[in-house]
Design an enzyme around this catalytic site. Structure first.
Site, PDB file in Angstrom:
ATOM      1  N   SER A 220      -9.932  -0.508  -8.795  1.00 33.63           N
ATOM      2  CA  SER A 220     -10.063  -1.553  -7.783  1.00 33.63           C
ATOM      3  C   SER A 220      -9.644  -0.968  -6.440  1.00 33.63           C
ATOM      4  O   SER A 220      -8.592  -0.339  -6.319  1.00 33.63           O
ATOM      5  CB  SER A 220      -9.212  -2.770  -8.154  1.00 33.63           C
ATOM      6  OG  SER A 220      -7.849  -2.421  -8.335  1.00 33.63           O
ATOM      7  N   GLY A 222      -9.545  -2.760  -3.351  1.00 38.78           N
ATOM      8  CA  GLY A 222      -9.264  -3.773  -2.360  1.00 38.78           C
ATOM      9  C   GLY A 222     -10.517  -4.230  -1.648  1.00 38.78           C
ATOM     10  O   GLY A 222     -11.525  -4.575  -2.269  1.00 38.78           O
ATOM     11  N   ALA A 223     -10.489  -4.209  -0.323  1.00 40.49           N
ATOM     12  CA  ALA A 223     -11.626  -4.678   0.474  1.00 40.49           C
ATOM     13  C   ALA A 223     -12.854  -3.795   0.309  1.00 40.49           C
ATOM     14  O   ALA A 223     -13.955  -4.180   0.709  1.00 40.49           O
ATOM     15  CB  ALA A 223     -11.225  -4.735   1.946  1.00 40.49           C
ATOM     16  N   GLY A 251      -7.263  -7.991  -8.936  1.00 42.08           N
ATOM     17  CA  GLY A 251      -7.534  -6.846  -9.803  1.00 42.08           C
ATOM     18  C   GLY A 251      -7.551  -7.226 -11.272  1.00 42.08           C
ATOM     19  O   GLY A 251      -8.319  -6.662 -12.067  1.00 42.08           O
ATOM     20  N   ASP A 252      -6.727  -8.205 -11.641  1.00 46.45           N
ATOM     21  CA  ASP A 252      -6.712  -8.684 -13.022  1.00 46.45           C
ATOM     22  C   ASP A 252      -8.005  -9.433 -13.343  1.00 46.45           C
ATOM     23  O   ASP A 252      -8.548  -9.314 -14.446  1.00 46.45           O
ATOM     24  CB  ASP A 252      -5.501  -9.589 -13.244  1.00 46.45           C
ATOM     25  CG  ASP A 252      -4.201  -8.925 -12.838  1.00 46.45           C
ATOM     26  OD1 ASP A 252      -4.062  -7.715 -13.077  1.00 46.45           O
ATOM     27  OD2 ASP A 252      -3.334  -9.616 -12.280  1.00 46.45           O
TER      28      ASP A 252
END
Length: 316
Positions: A220, A222-223, A251-252
């Site tokens: 993951s 983020g943006a 992220g989960d």
């Protein structure tokens, strides 16, 4: 059935403020109390979107009872392992632009018989599971190779294992050859021992983790979306969020959506991105309902733009 294991769960209070300023009295705009912990959040996302899940976690104290009540209300099948200490309570402060400041307690000390009881509960709960997710930090007293030993046992029994942790627990788990690992950008860089400033760096770091034992890496970013690196190569995708509310649990949700869609390939990545984007648009650590998903917003790129610089913030 997807089984999640959260060795260090929490009760999470999220407070929304106009701005965070040290040493001042701040009046909150809103507050939410949610179940917390990476594996717990994966189960919450799965249950909210109609997928069968079972959550294994230690439970003790008033916070443990509160956590169990919150999860039961979400319709999650629980396997609670009694412990002497109390489940931790965490606080997240969220600003209007989505910036999150987290205060996480270390968690209760687990004595060896409690750690062993959690491991035995996992082995029992994992019977006939499609995936087992070993997620989050380890509480004090639990050995660093706890996830590694569990993953080895589960893999020998034919169960697919996903790891979402950090630090020594994550590094140790790689040696158990998990089917999937889900680091964020910071965890990816730490585990690979290299900076991750571009998409190309992320692909290279994921290659390091695969060389150390992971079959596939779902990172993951983020943006900047998420990256999947497996035997088929590397795939990068994004799902813009018009108004981010909170990145806690995004992220989960990514991992939950990925596993719900089969746990491999571009189609699963796209589903995970849709779930993560929906979670980012919700307050606190709320998980999305079917009406929150916008799969049309997901974009999978034909090639990975290796020279593309990643944005500095990595909240996932």
């Amino acid at each position: 059935m997807i089984v999640t294991v959260t060795a260090n769960p929490s009760v999470d209070r999220t407070v929304e403020v106009d701005a965070l300023a040290r040493g001042t009295v701040i009046r909150a705009r809103a507050a939410h109390v949610d179940p917390g912990g990476k594996g717990v959040n994966v189960s919450r996302a799965l249950a909210a979107l109609g997928h069968k899940t079972r959550a294994v976690l230690p439970s003790g104290g008033a916070e443990g009872r509160q956590l169990a009540d919150l999860l039961a209300a979400d319709g999650i099948e629980l396997v609670l392992v009694p412990i002497r200490g109390a489940v931790r309570a965490n606080v997240s402060v969220v600003e209007p632009d989505g910036t999150v400041t987290k205060l996480n307690e270390p968690g209760p000390y687990l004595v060896p018989d409690e750690s062993a009881a959690v491991a035995e509960a996992v082995r029992t709960a994992a019977a006939q599971a499609d995936w087992v997710v070993l997620a989050g930090s380890l509480p004090p007293g639990v050995p660093e190779d706890f996830y590694a030993r569990l993953a080895e046992t589960l893999r020998r029994g034919g169960t697919r294992v996903a790891i979402d942790s950090s630090g020594p627990a994550f590094a140790s788990a790689l040696t158990a050859r998990p089917h999937l690992v889900k680091p964020n950008r910071e965890e990816l860089a730490e585990a690979a021992g290299m900076p991750v400033a571009t998409l190309g760096d992320a692909v290279a770091a994921a290659g390091v983790l695969r060389a150390r034992g992971a079959d596939a890496v779902l990172a993951s970013l983020g943006a900047d979306g998420a990256l999947l690196v497996d035997d088929g190569g590397a795939v990068h995708g994004e799902a813009p969020v018009p108004v981010p509310r909170s990145t806690v649990g995004a992220g989960d949700a990514l991992l939950a959506g990925f596993l719900a869609a089969g746990g491999c390939g571009a189609r699963a990545l796209a589903e995970g991105l849709a779930w993560a984007a929906a979670a980012t648009g919700l307050p606190g650590s709320r998980m999305p309902a079917p009406a929150d998903l916008d799969r049309t917003a997901v974009r999978l790129h034909d090639t990975v733009e290796t020279g593309r610089a990643l944005r500095e913030r990595d909240p996932a």
